[in-house]
Every structure is written in structure tokens, then in C-alpha cells.
Write a protein that holds these residues in place. Structure first.
Motif, PDB file in Angstrom:
ATOM      1  N   LEU A 152     -57.342 -17.162  55.874  1.00  0.00           N
ATOM      2  CA  LEU A 152     -58.194 -15.550  55.560  1.00  0.00           C
ATOM      3  C   LEU A 152     -58.025 -15.241  54.199  1.00  0.00           C
ATOM      4  CD1 LEU A 152     -58.895 -12.382  56.384  1.00  0.00           C
ATOM      5  CD2 LEU A 152     -56.749 -12.198  57.949  1.00  0.00           C
ATOM      6  N   VAL A 153     -58.718 -14.796  53.687  1.00  0.00           N
ATOM      7  CA  VAL A 153     -57.869 -15.144  52.255  1.00  0.00           C
ATOM      8  C   VAL A 153     -58.516 -13.274  51.423  1.00  0.00           C
ATOM      9  CG1 VAL A 153     -58.160 -15.246  49.585  1.00  0.00           C
ATOM     10  CG2 VAL A 153     -58.570 -16.831  51.219  1.00  0.00           C
ATOM     11  N   ASP A 154     -57.570 -12.819  51.276  1.00  0.00           N
ATOM     12  CA  ASP A 154     -57.656 -11.018  51.008  1.00  0.00           C
ATOM     13  C   ASP A 154     -56.660 -11.281  48.791  1.00  0.00           C
ATOM     14  OD1 ASP A 154     -57.646  -9.638  52.308  1.00  0.00           O
ATOM     15  OD2 ASP A 154     -55.711 -10.149  53.445  1.00  0.00           O
ATOM     16  N   THR A 155     -58.040 -10.605  48.147  1.00  0.00           N
ATOM     17  CA  THR A 155     -57.777 -10.738  46.705  1.00  0.00           C
ATOM     18  C   THR A 155     -57.587  -8.580  46.549  1.00  0.00           C
ATOM     19  OG1 THR A 155     -58.829 -12.495  46.074  1.00  0.00           O
ATOM     20  CG2 THR A 155     -58.665 -10.499  44.536  1.00  0.00           C
ATOM     21  N   TRP A 156     -56.294  -8.263  45.542  1.00  0.00           N
ATOM     22  CA  TRP A 156     -56.143  -7.140  45.947  1.00  0.00           C
ATOM     23  C   TRP A 156     -56.432  -7.087  44.054  1.00  0.00           C
ATOM     24  CZ3 TRP A 156     -54.906  -3.609  50.459  1.00  0.00           C
ATOM     25  CH2 TRP A 156     -54.845  -4.941  51.523  1.00  0.00           C
ATOM     26  N   LEU A 157     -56.828  -5.571  43.640  1.00  0.00           N
ATOM     27  CA  LEU A 157     -57.391  -5.230  42.502  1.00  0.00           C
ATOM     28  C   LEU A 157     -56.477  -4.030  42.198  1.00  0.00           C
ATOM     29  CD1 LEU A 157     -60.249  -7.295  42.414  1.00  0.00           C
ATOM     30  CD2 LEU A 157     -58.872  -8.220  41.473  1.00  0.00           C
ATOM     31  N   SER A 158     -56.059  -4.602  41.438  1.00  0.00           N
ATOM     32  CA  SER A 158     -54.815  -2.987  40.649  1.00  0.00           C
ATOM     33  C   SER A 158     -56.015  -1.906  40.327  1.00  0.00           C
ATOM     34  CB  SER A 158     -54.391  -3.161  39.931  1.00  0.00           C
ATOM     35  OG  SER A 158     -54.622  -3.151  38.343  1.00  0.00           O
ATOM     36  N   PRO A 159     -55.743  -0.395  40.552  1.00  0.00           N
ATOM     37  CA  PRO A 159     -56.292   0.407  39.672  1.00  0.00           C
ATOM     38  C   PRO A 159     -57.231   0.031  38.220  1.00  0.00           C
ATOM     39  CG  PRO A 159     -54.764   1.041  40.590  1.00  0.00           C
ATOM     40  CD  PRO A 159     -54.796  -0.612  41.027  1.00  0.00           C
ATOM     41  N   ASP A 160     -56.011  -0.851  36.861  1.00  0.00           N
ATOM     42  CA  ASP A 160     -56.871  -0.869  35.805  1.00  0.00           C
ATOM     43  C   ASP A 160     -57.420  -1.641  35.863  1.00  0.00           C
ATOM     44  OD1 ASP A 160     -55.180   0.937  34.602  1.00  0.00           O
ATOM     45  OD2 ASP A 160     -53.041  -0.386  34.375  1.00  0.00           O
ATOM     46  N   ALA A 161     -58.365  -3.152  36.716  1.00  0.00           N
ATOM     47  CA  ALA A 161     -58.628  -4.051  36.901  1.00  0.00           C
ATOM     48  C   ALA A 161     -60.069  -3.673  37.431  1.00  0.00           C
ATOM     49  CB  ALA A 161     -58.606  -4.671  38.427  1.00  0.00           C
ATOM     50  N   VAL A 162     -59.979  -2.150  38.711  1.00  0.00           N
ATOM     51  CA  VAL A 162     -61.521  -1.519  38.784  1.00  0.00           C
ATOM     52  C   VAL A 162     -62.497  -0.926  37.578  1.00  0.00           C
ATOM     53  CG1 VAL A 162     -62.738   0.043  40.433  1.00  0.00           C
ATOM     54  CG2 VAL A 162     -60.973  -1.962  40.988  1.00  0.00           C
ATOM     55  N   THR A 163     -60.857  -0.389  36.763  1.00  0.00           N
ATOM     56  CA  THR A 163     -61.794   0.928  36.064  1.00  0.00           C
ATOM     57  C   THR A 163     -62.113  -0.449  34.567  1.00  0.00           C
ATOM     58  OG1 THR A 163     -59.983   2.484  36.511  1.00  0.00           O
ATOM     59  CG2 THR A 163     -60.737   2.756  33.925  1.00  0.00           C
ATOM     60  N   ASP A 164     -61.760  -1.236  34.183  1.00  0.00           N
ATOM     61  CA  ASP A 164     -61.541  -2.029  33.431  1.00  0.00           C
ATOM     62  C   ASP A 164     -62.968  -3.036  33.206  1.00  0.00           C
ATOM     63  OD1 ASP A 164     -59.475  -0.688  31.361  1.00  0.00           O
ATOM     64  OD2 ASP A 164     -58.398  -2.361  31.387  1.00  0.00           O
ATOM     65  N   ALA A 165     -63.389  -3.323  34.758  1.00  0.00           N
ATOM     66  CA  ALA A 165     -64.132  -4.500  35.081  1.00  0.00           C
ATOM     67  C   ALA A 165     -65.169  -4.185  36.205  1.00  0.00           C
ATOM     68  CB  ALA A 165     -63.511  -5.535  35.269  1.00  0.00           C
ATOM     69  N   PRO A 166     -65.596  -2.857  35.873  1.00  0.00           N
ATOM     70  CA  PRO A 166     -66.181  -2.011  37.186  1.00  0.00           C
ATOM     71  C   PRO A 166     -66.930  -3.218  38.298  1.00  0.00           C
ATOM     72  CG  PRO A 166     -66.408  -0.615  36.160  1.00  0.00           C
ATOM     73  CD  PRO A 166     -66.025  -1.626  35.015  1.00  0.00           C
ATOM     74  N   ARG A 167     -67.292  -4.344  37.910  1.00  0.00           N
ATOM     75  CA  ARG A 167     -68.286  -5.435  38.759  1.00  0.00           C
ATOM     76  C   ARG A 167     -67.673  -6.265  39.861  1.00  0.00           C
ATOM     77  NH1 ARG A 167     -72.330  -8.955  34.788  1.00  0.00           N
ATOM     78  NH2 ARG A 167     -72.749  -9.412  37.993  1.00  0.00           N
ATOM     79  N   VAL A 168     -66.252  -5.677  39.429  1.00  0.00           N
ATOM     80  CA  VAL A 168     -65.256  -6.714  40.422  1.00  0.00           C
ATOM     81  C   VAL A 168     -65.091  -5.464  41.764  1.00  0.00           C
ATOM     82  CG1 VAL A 168     -63.533  -6.919  38.561  1.00  0.00           C
ATOM     83  CG2 VAL A 168     -63.160  -4.788  39.821  1.00  0.00           C
ATOM     84  N   ALA A 169     -65.593  -4.906  42.336  1.00  0.00           N
ATOM     85  CA  ALA A 169     -65.820  -3.825  43.212  1.00  0.00           C
ATOM     86  C   ALA A 169     -67.454  -4.418  43.469  1.00  0.00           C
ATOM     87  CB  ALA A 169     -66.246  -2.723  42.903  1.00  0.00           C
ATOM     88  N   GLU A 170     -68.148  -5.037  43.134  1.00  0.00           N
ATOM     89  CA  GLU A 170     -69.442  -5.308  43.332  1.00  0.00           C
ATOM     90  C   GLU A 170     -69.902  -5.943  44.689  1.00  0.00           C
ATOM     91  OE1 GLU A 170     -72.220  -5.591  40.327  1.00  0.00           O
ATOM     92  OE2 GLU A 170     -71.596  -3.661  39.579  1.00  0.00           O
ATOM     93  N   PRO A 171     -70.752  -6.093  45.442  1.00  0.00           N
ATOM     94  CA  PRO A 171     -70.701  -7.623  46.686  1.00  0.00           C
ATOM     95  C   PRO A 171     -70.103  -8.847  45.884  1.00  0.00           C
ATOM     96  CG  PRO A 171     -72.400  -5.306  47.202  1.00  0.00           C
ATOM     97  CD  PRO A 171     -71.960  -5.396  45.173  1.00  0.00           C
ATOM     98  N   SER A 172     -71.210  -8.821  44.956  1.00  0.00           N
ATOM     99  CA  SER A 172     -71.826 -10.144  43.987  1.00  0.00           C
ATOM    100  C   SER A 172     -70.885  -9.822  43.152  1.00  0.00           C
ATOM    101  CB  SER A 172     -73.017 -10.847  43.882  1.00  0.00           C
ATOM    102  OG  SER A 172     -72.676 -12.131  43.097  1.00  0.00           O
ATOM    103  N   PRO A 173     -69.834 -10.340  41.426  1.00  0.00           N
ATOM    104  CA  PRO A 173     -69.726  -9.660  40.393  1.00  0.00           C
ATOM    105  C   PRO A 173     -70.234 -10.964  39.420  1.00  0.00           C
ATOM    106  CG  PRO A 173     -67.221 -10.263  41.777  1.00  0.00           C
ATOM    107  CD  PRO A 173     -68.696 -10.964  42.703  1.00  0.00           C
ATOM    108  N   GLY A 174     -71.098 -11.798  40.137  1.00  0.00           N
ATOM    109  CA  GLY A 174     -71.305 -12.797  38.529  1.00  0.00           C
ATOM    110  C   GLY A 174     -71.075 -14.117  38.191  1.00  0.00           C
ATOM    111  N   PRO A 175     -71.658 -14.982  38.091  1.00  0.00           N
ATOM    112  CA  PRO A 175     -71.010 -16.337  37.565  1.00  0.00           C
ATOM    113  C   PRO A 175     -69.315 -15.812  37.331  1.00  0.00           C
ATOM    114  CG  PRO A 175     -73.346 -15.517  36.926  1.00  0.00           C
ATOM    115  CD  PRO A 175     -72.632 -14.613  37.177  1.00  0.00           C
ATOM    116  N   GLY A 176     -68.512 -17.158  38.156  1.00  0.00           N
ATOM    117  CA  GLY A 176     -66.970 -16.756  37.494  1.00  0.00           C
ATOM    118  C   GLY A 176     -66.188 -15.726  38.565  1.00  0.00           C
ATOM    119  N   GLY A 177     -66.800 -14.521  39.181  1.00  0.00           N
ATOM    120  CA  GLY A 177     -66.220 -14.251  40.093  1.00  0.00           C
ATOM    121  C   GLY A 177     -66.046 -13.130  39.387  1.00  0.00           C
TER     122      GLY A 177
END
Length: 268
Positions: A152-177
């Protein structure tokens, strides 16, 4: 021959264990209900329950509400070489030390989950935020193809991460994740540290991994630090049932342990 000093529940557990191992009780089937099983064995309900609970702690069965004790599929134990090298695969992106083997297909159990949820204390401390702050969690349960849930893998992303890279919140962030999206947002190169510990699972973890709450789990926590802010920006927590993994390390000799042993100079 059995030792008369051995508790009766241990004898019963051994008998049921043999029936599981020889296929009498196959994976997915329920063991006989406690009350009739106790009556058939001529023991008390609590003695029979102690036998079943012993098998549960070994990872052979799991208690399921309204069903009883269900036999689990025997998982293969995997060796994890605890190196410190992070590799990169052109198709997958970064590859961290894990139990996967080259070109081995893995599958996802259920649907990957992503949502903004309250950060647990451990994660909040790493990210420098208040416990309970809602942050993005990406969750998935995976295993080698055809095997029961392995991790079971949980990845937690900081508020800065989501603000600076909104695609991290998408179902598929794209190549390289999500990691590539973070580094593209000027947080790269990310640096990582890892902590490993053994603990007991909570009920949700045990349910997702189809193990008993009595089965210890191996937890690894990887913290990624942004090159731009010098602060943690992502935390990935991986938990693996203790009966499915073993850690392996190559031990090296220091100069003081060289062979042949250097002669000791006589004192004057």
C-alpha cells in the motif's frame, strides 16, 4: 506424539495449519465456525478461538465480519536489496529500491485513490505543516501480476507542490509521474531520504492488504526535498506485510577489518 505440556490450542492450530498446507482448506474458503469446531474437537470456544487467532497472527487466515476466519492465499516472500541508488527508467521515470524485478509486470488492486484529506502527524511533521491540514494524498495498492496485494503506497504532496505543479493532482500526471511535474516546476533536482521501521497496521491498512491486524508491517518513508525551497515537498509512505518481504544488504569490510589481520607491533 504430542507433548502433554503443550497448550491444547497449539495442537489445534497445528492441525488446522496442516489442513491449510495440504489444500484441505484452500485459499478463499472459510474455516469451520468456532462453536461447532470447538464442539467437534472437545474443547472450549475460547481454546478454539486461540488456535484460529494464532493462525491469523501467522498470516494464514484473516477474520472477516459475518464470515469468520478465511484462508489467505500464500504469498511469496520477496527480497528487497536495500541499496541507496535511485535509477531512472525512460518509460516510468524514477525507480526507487523496491521488491520488483526487471521487466516484471505489476498490477493495481482496486482503483487508485486521490483526494485532499487531513495530514497525519508523521506526514505533517515532515512537511512542516499543522497536523490535520488538508493536503493531497495519492493512494494505490499494487502487487506483481496474479499475486495478492503486496504493498500500500501513499504519496502526500505539500500545498506548494499542488500550487506550483497542478498536474500532480490529476489522475494521470503524465510521463514520469508527479515527480517529473514537480521537477519541471523548478523543484528539481529533488533529493530524498528514507526511514524504515516495523509497526502494526491499522484496520484500514489490514483490510486493503488482506492481512490480519496482528500481522506486523514494514513501513518505508521517503521524503523528497525541493532544490528550490530546500524544504520537503513530498512524502511517500509504503507499507508491506511482514510475511511478504525480507531486507538484504551486502556488508563491506572496513580497513580495520581487513584480512589477514595486521600484526600487532610489540610495545617497548
Amino acid at each position: 506424539m504430542t507433548d502433554p505440556k503443550t497448550p491444547k490450542w497449539r495442537h489445534l492450530a497445528a492441525e488446522v495449519r496442516c489442513r491449510i498446507e495440504d489444500g484441505t482448506y484452500s485459499p478463499g474458503t472459510a474455516l469451520p465456525q468456532l462453536k461447532p469446531a470447538a464442539e467437534a474437537a472437545g474443547v472450549s470456544y475460547e481454546t478454539m478461538r486461540a488456535a484460529y487467532k494464532a493462525l491469523e497472527s501467522e498470516g494464514l487466515v484473516r477474520s472477516v465480519k459475518r464470515t469468520g476466519f478465511v484462508v489467505l492465499q500464500a504469498p511469496g516472500r520477496r527480497r528487497v536489496t536495500r541499496g541507496t541508488t535511485i535509477a531512472r527508467d525512460p518509460a516510468r521515470g524514477y525507480v526507487f529500491p523496491a521488491a520488483s524485478r526487471p521487466d516484471e509486470p505489476w498490477e493495481i488492486h482496486g482503483r487508485p485513490f486521490r483526494a485532499f484529506v487531513p495530514a497525519p502527524t508523521q506526514v505533517a511533521e515532515h512537511l512542516g505543516i499543522s497536523p490535520g491540514t488538508e493536503i493531497l494524498r495519492r493512494r494505490r495498492v499494487t502487487s506483481p501480476a496474479g499475486e495478492p496485494p503486496f504493498q500500500l503506497v501513499d504519496t502526500w504532496l505539500s500545498p506548494d507542490a499542488v500550487t506550483d505543479a497542478p498536474r500532480v493532482a490529476e489522475p494521470s500526471p503524465g510521463p514520469g509521474g508527479y515527480l517529473d511535474r514537480l521537477e519541471e516546476a523548478e523543484h528539481g533536482p529533488i533529493s530524498w531520504s528514507e526511514t524504515v521501521r516495523v509497526r502494526m497496521p491499522d484496520r484500514e491498512e489490514a483490510q486493503l492488504l488482506t492481512v490480519s491486524t496482528a500481522m506486523p508491517i514494514l513501513e518505508t518513508t521517503i521524503v523528497g526535498v525541493s532544490a528550490k525551497t530546500k524544504r520537503p515537498i513530498e512524502v511517500t509512505v509504503r507499507v508491506i506485510p511482514g510475511d511478504r518481504v525480507e531486507l538484504f544488504s551486502e556488508l563491506q569490510r572496513a580497513r580495520s577489518a581487513r584480512w589477514p589481520v595486521a600484526p600487532i607491533e610489540p610495545t617497548k
